[in-house]
Design a protein around this motif. Structure first.
Motif, PDB file in Angstrom:
ATOM      1  N   ALA A   1       0.855  -1.189   0.000  1.00 43.52           N
ATOM      2  CA  ALA A   1       0.000   0.000   0.000  1.00 43.52           C
ATOM      3  C   ALA A   1       0.889   1.236   0.000  1.00 43.52           C
ATOM      4  O   ALA A   1       2.053   1.178   0.383  1.00 43.52           O
ATOM      5  CB  ALA A   1      -0.878  -0.012   1.242  1.00 43.52           C
ATOM      6  N   ALA A   2       0.304   2.371  -0.433  1.00 49.37           N
ATOM      7  CA  ALA A   2       1.093   3.609  -0.429  1.00 49.37           C
ATOM      8  C   ALA A   2       1.502   3.936   1.000  1.00 49.37           C
ATOM      9  O   ALA A   2       0.702   3.801   1.923  1.00 49.37           O
ATOM     10  CB  ALA A   2       0.245   4.740  -1.006  1.00 49.37           C
ATOM     11  N   PRO A   3       2.752   4.345   1.219  1.00 53.09           N
ATOM     12  CA  PRO A   3       3.179   4.671   2.576  1.00 53.09           C
ATOM     13  C   PRO A   3       2.447   5.895   3.120  1.00 53.09           C
ATOM     14  O   PRO A   3       2.018   6.769   2.360  1.00 53.09           O
ATOM     15  CB  PRO A   3       4.677   4.946   2.414  1.00 53.09           C
ATOM     16  N   HIS A   4       2.311   5.913   4.442  1.00 57.63           N
ATOM     17  CA  HIS A   4       1.670   7.048   5.117  1.00 57.63           C
ATOM     18  C   HIS A   4       2.739   7.810   5.896  1.00 57.63           C
ATOM     19  O   HIS A   4       3.418   7.234   6.747  1.00 57.63           O
ATOM     20  CB  HIS A   4       0.573   6.539   6.072  1.00 57.63           C
ATOM     21  N   VAL A   5       2.894   9.082   5.586  1.00 58.27           N
ATOM     22  CA  VAL A   5       3.912   9.906   6.240  1.00 58.27           C
ATOM     23  C   VAL A   5       3.223  11.041   6.999  1.00 58.27           C
ATOM     24  O   VAL A   5       2.346  11.714   6.459  1.00 58.27           O
ATOM     25  CB  VAL A   5       4.912  10.487   5.209  1.00 58.27           C
ATOM     26  N   ALA A   6       3.618  11.211   8.268  1.00 57.50           N
ATOM     27  CA  ALA A   6       3.116  12.348   9.058  1.00 57.50           C
ATOM     28  C   ALA A   6       4.149  13.449   9.009  1.00 57.50           C
ATOM     29  O   ALA A   6       5.336  13.218   9.266  1.00 57.50           O
ATOM     30  CB  ALA A   6       2.866  11.920  10.498  1.00 57.50           C
ATOM     31  N   VAL A   7       3.706  14.647   8.642  1.00 58.04           N
ATOM     32  CA  VAL A   7       4.599  15.816   8.591  1.00 58.04           C
ATOM     33  C   VAL A   7       4.132  16.795   9.666  1.00 58.04           C
ATOM     34  O   VAL A   7       2.948  17.157   9.702  1.00 58.04           O
ATOM     35  CB  VAL A   7       4.553  16.491   7.193  1.00 58.04           C
ATOM     36  N   ILE A   8       5.034  17.204  10.536  1.00 58.03           N
ATOM     37  CA  ILE A   8       4.699  18.178  11.592  1.00 58.03           C
ATOM     38  C   ILE A   8       5.192  19.546  11.140  1.00 58.03           C
ATOM     39  O   ILE A   8       6.391  19.741  10.920  1.00 58.03           O
ATOM     40  CB  ILE A   8       5.376  17.806  12.928  1.00 58.03           C
ATOM     41  N   GLY A   9       4.247  20.488  11.004  1.00 61.27           N
ATOM     42  CA  GLY A   9       4.609  21.848  10.590  1.00 61.27           C
ATOM     43  C   GLY A   9       4.195  22.104   9.155  1.00 61.27           C
ATOM     44  O   GLY A   9       4.571  21.365   8.252  1.00 61.27           O
ATOM     45  N   GLY A  10       3.430  23.166   8.965  1.00 59.26           N
ATOM     46  CA  GLY A  10       2.881  23.451   7.633  1.00 59.26           C
ATOM     47  C   GLY A  10       3.383  24.739   7.048  1.00 59.26           C
ATOM     48  O   GLY A  10       2.681  25.403   6.281  1.00 59.26           O
ATOM     49  N   GLY A  11       4.629  25.144   7.381  1.00 59.33           N
ATOM     50  CA  GLY A  11       5.250  26.279   6.699  1.00 59.33           C
ATOM     51  C   GLY A  11       5.792  25.816   5.361  1.00 59.33           C
ATOM     52  O   GLY A  11       5.436  24.737   4.866  1.00 59.33           O
ATOM     53  N   VAL A  12       6.681  26.611   4.766  1.00 60.14           N
ATOM     54  CA  VAL A  12       7.162  26.246   3.421  1.00 60.14           C
ATOM     55  C   VAL A  12       7.918  24.919   3.463  1.00 60.14           C
ATOM     56  O   VAL A  12       7.834  24.122   2.508  1.00 60.14           O
ATOM     57  CB  VAL A  12       7.998  27.381   2.793  1.00 60.14           C
ATOM     58  N   ALA A  13       8.613  24.611   4.574  1.00 64.17           N
ATOM     59  CA  ALA A  13       9.334  23.340   4.657  1.00 64.17           C
ATOM     60  C   ALA A  13       8.347  22.172   4.658  1.00 64.17           C
ATOM     61  O   ALA A  13       8.428  21.264   3.814  1.00 64.17           O
ATOM     62  CB  ALA A  13      10.217  23.309   5.906  1.00 64.17           C
ATOM     63  N   GLY A  14       7.402  22.185   5.608  1.00 58.40           N
ATOM     64  CA  GLY A  14       6.452  21.075   5.723  1.00 58.40           C
ATOM     65  C   GLY A  14       5.547  20.964   4.509  1.00 58.40           C
ATOM     66  O   GLY A  14       5.262  19.858   4.024  1.00 58.40           O
ATOM     67  N   ALA A  15       5.084  22.111   3.999  1.00 57.40           N
ATOM     68  CA  ALA A  15       4.192  22.080   2.829  1.00 57.40           C
ATOM     69  C   ALA A  15       4.942  21.552   1.608  1.00 57.40           C
ATOM     70  O   ALA A  15       4.372  20.824   0.776  1.00 57.40           O
ATOM     71  CB  ALA A  15       3.636  23.475   2.560  1.00 57.40           C
ATOM     72  N   SER A  16       6.231  21.885   1.487  1.00 58.89           N
ATOM     73  CA  SER A  16       7.026  21.392   0.349  1.00 58.89           C
ATOM     74  C   SER A  16       7.264  19.885   0.467  1.00 58.89           C
ATOM     75  O   SER A  16       7.190  19.161  -0.534  1.00 58.89           O
ATOM     76  CB  SER A  16       8.373  22.123   0.283  1.00 58.89           C
ATOM     77  N   VAL A  17       7.558  19.421   1.683  1.00 61.92           N
ATOM     78  CA  VAL A  17       7.738  17.978   1.881  1.00 61.92           C
ATOM     79  C   VAL A  17       6.424  17.256   1.543  1.00 61.92           C
ATOM     80  O   VAL A  17       6.418  16.241   0.828  1.00 61.92           O
ATOM     81  CB  VAL A  17       8.187  17.673   3.328  1.00 61.92           C
ATOM     82  N   ALA A  18       5.312  17.805   2.040  1.00 64.12           N
ATOM     83  CA  ALA A  18       4.005  17.188   1.776  1.00 64.12           C
ATOM     84  C   ALA A  18       3.717  17.159   0.269  1.00 64.12           C
ATOM     85  O   ALA A  18       3.218  16.163  -0.267  1.00 64.12           O
ATOM     86  CB  ALA A  18       2.908  17.949   2.517  1.00 64.12           C
ATOM     87  N   TYR A  19       4.037  18.239  -0.418  1.00 62.33           N
ATOM     88  CA  TYR A  19       3.782  18.339  -1.863  1.00 62.33           C
ATOM     89  C   TYR A  19       4.603  17.298  -2.619  1.00 62.33           C
ATOM     90  O   TYR A  19       4.083  16.570  -3.475  1.00 62.33           O
ATOM     91  CB  TYR A  19       4.142  19.749  -2.322  1.00 62.33           C
TER      92      TYR A  19
END
Ligand SMILES: Cc1cc2nc3c(=O)[nH]c(=O)nc-3n(C[C@H](O)[C@H](O)[C@H](O)COP(=O)(O)OP(=O)(O)OC[C@H]3O[C@@H](n4cnc5c(N)ncnc54)[C@H](O)[C@@H]3O)c2cc1C
Length: 339
Positions: free
Chosen positions: A3-21
């Motif tokens: 299954a697709a991996p599930h990743v939790a990202v803490i922090g939604g600034g440009v760093a976290g939003a870029s990792v999430a993207y």
């Protein structure tokens, strides 16, 4: 793992939003836990300036970072997201020949970073008296930090949890109130405020932007402070307060306001007559952390004043490493889509 991996990202600034993207585009399920407080990434107008500060240093990843960020801005806009920005270049006036030589020594060889030295009289922007030369960087520019970050978050497809994480380990995040969140990997991107909440010592530097009713310069202009257009009007700003070892809510002391206005007037006469309509203050954290810690938690933080220049590029690389780790596959260059 099938299954697709599930990743939790803490922090939604440009760093976290870029990792999430980057993770979302590579097919991962992402949960973004963001307290949404004191994000430096909400800076109303951030420069994309590869030639830094008063030293003129050029980070080895600056050119690739600049192009990555513009590529993502282009992809987001093509997908219908609003990201106010100006790709019209950055002008770096320098006060004397010695500073010009220092800047010139730091520029990458050849045509890697297009640039031109101008006499002040040939500047595309009226400069205040006293500048000896000006370095024109046509690939630079400015963008609306809040809009870019919000667009990355939306385009990532991440589930956003508006909460503060109180604890985290390699595969679990504890939310305030005690609810646990399990994941195949955890990436911490809490920025200056998150590092402060976690009680970490570091180099924290606050700064402010004055919001202006009109742009004092049609293109971004920077030495000491910066003047740039913004989504509405313009800004004059800098991260200029004395560095502190602990985070504190940013303020704008009266003495700092005077310093900022003086720096602005020393840059361009275009500032005269502009009205101040508001101000924005934030704190940046230095000392880059990018990779997996001994506790198994991945981190992207400490982007200093290069959050928008390097954040997307570093996030893309980190996302590739995270996915390679959780799927037990070697990192494959090109495995992640390149914009
Ligand atoms: C005045 C000023 C001017 C700047 N100008 C520029 C510029 O011109 N160009 C440039 O490239 N950069 C500029 N920067 C730097 C840039 O803003 C930062 O490098 C960048 O925004 C840092 O992004 P980040 O995602 O690491 O942190 P942040 O944007 O601070 O985001 C962190 C987020 O994580 C959340 N968070 C923290 N801890 C937790 C937790 N435990 N649980 C849940 N959520 C949490 C916070 O609430 C926040 O929303 C400037 C900064 C300042 C202050």
């Amino acid at each position: 793992m099938s299954a697709a991996p599930h990743v939790a990202v803490i922090g939604g600034g440009v760093a976290g939003a870029s990792v999430a993207y980057a993770l979302g585009r590579a097919g991962a399920h992402v949960t973004l836990v963001d307290a949404g407080q004191h994000a430096a990434s909400r800076v109303p107008s951030a420069l994309l300036n590869p030639v830094r500060g008063q030293s003129g240093k050029v980070d080895p990843q600056a050119v690739a970072g600049l192009r990555r960020t513009w590529a993502w801005v282009g992809a987001l806009r093509a997908a219908g997201h609003t990201v106010p920005c100006g790709r019209g270049g950055v002008l770096r006036p320098v006060p004397d020949g010695r500073t010009r030589e220092k800047f010139a020594r730091n520029l990458p060889p050849g045509a890697e970073l297009p640039h031109t030295w101008l006499a002040p009289a040939d500047s595309p922007v009226p400069l205040a008296p006293g500048w000896a030369h000006a370095l024109w960087l046509p690939e630079g520019g400015w963008l609306d930090g809040a809009a870019f970050t919000a667009a990355l978050r939306r385009a990532s497809g991440a589930r956003v949890v508006r909460a503060r994480a109180t604890d985290w380990s390699a595969r679990q995040v504890t939310l305030e109130g005690g609810a646990p969140l399990e994941a195949d990997a955890v990436v911490w991107c809490g920025g200056a405020v998150g590092s402060g909440w976690a009680g970490e010592e570091g180099t924290y530097r606050a700064g402010s932007l004055l919001l202006l009713d009109r742009a004092s310069s049609p293109v971004a202009l920077s030495f000491g402070a910066y003047a740039a257009p913004a989504a509405s009007g313009g800004v004059l700003g800098a991260t200029f307060e004395a560095p502190t070892p602990a985070w504190a809510p940013p303020r704008l002391p009266l003495g700092s306001l005077g310093w900022l206005l003086d720096r602005g007037l020393a840059l361009t006469p275009g500032l005269r007559g502009a009205q101040v309509t508001g101000r924005w203050s934030g704190t940046r954290l230095s000392e880059l952390r990018c990779g997996r810690g001994e506790d198994g938690v991945w981190r992207l933080a400490g982007l200093g004043s290069k959050g928008f220049l390097l954040g997307p590029l570093l996030a893309q690389g980190l996302a590739g490493e995270v996915l390679a780790h959780v799927t037990h596959r070697p990192p494959a260059p090109g495995a992640l889509p390149v914009a």
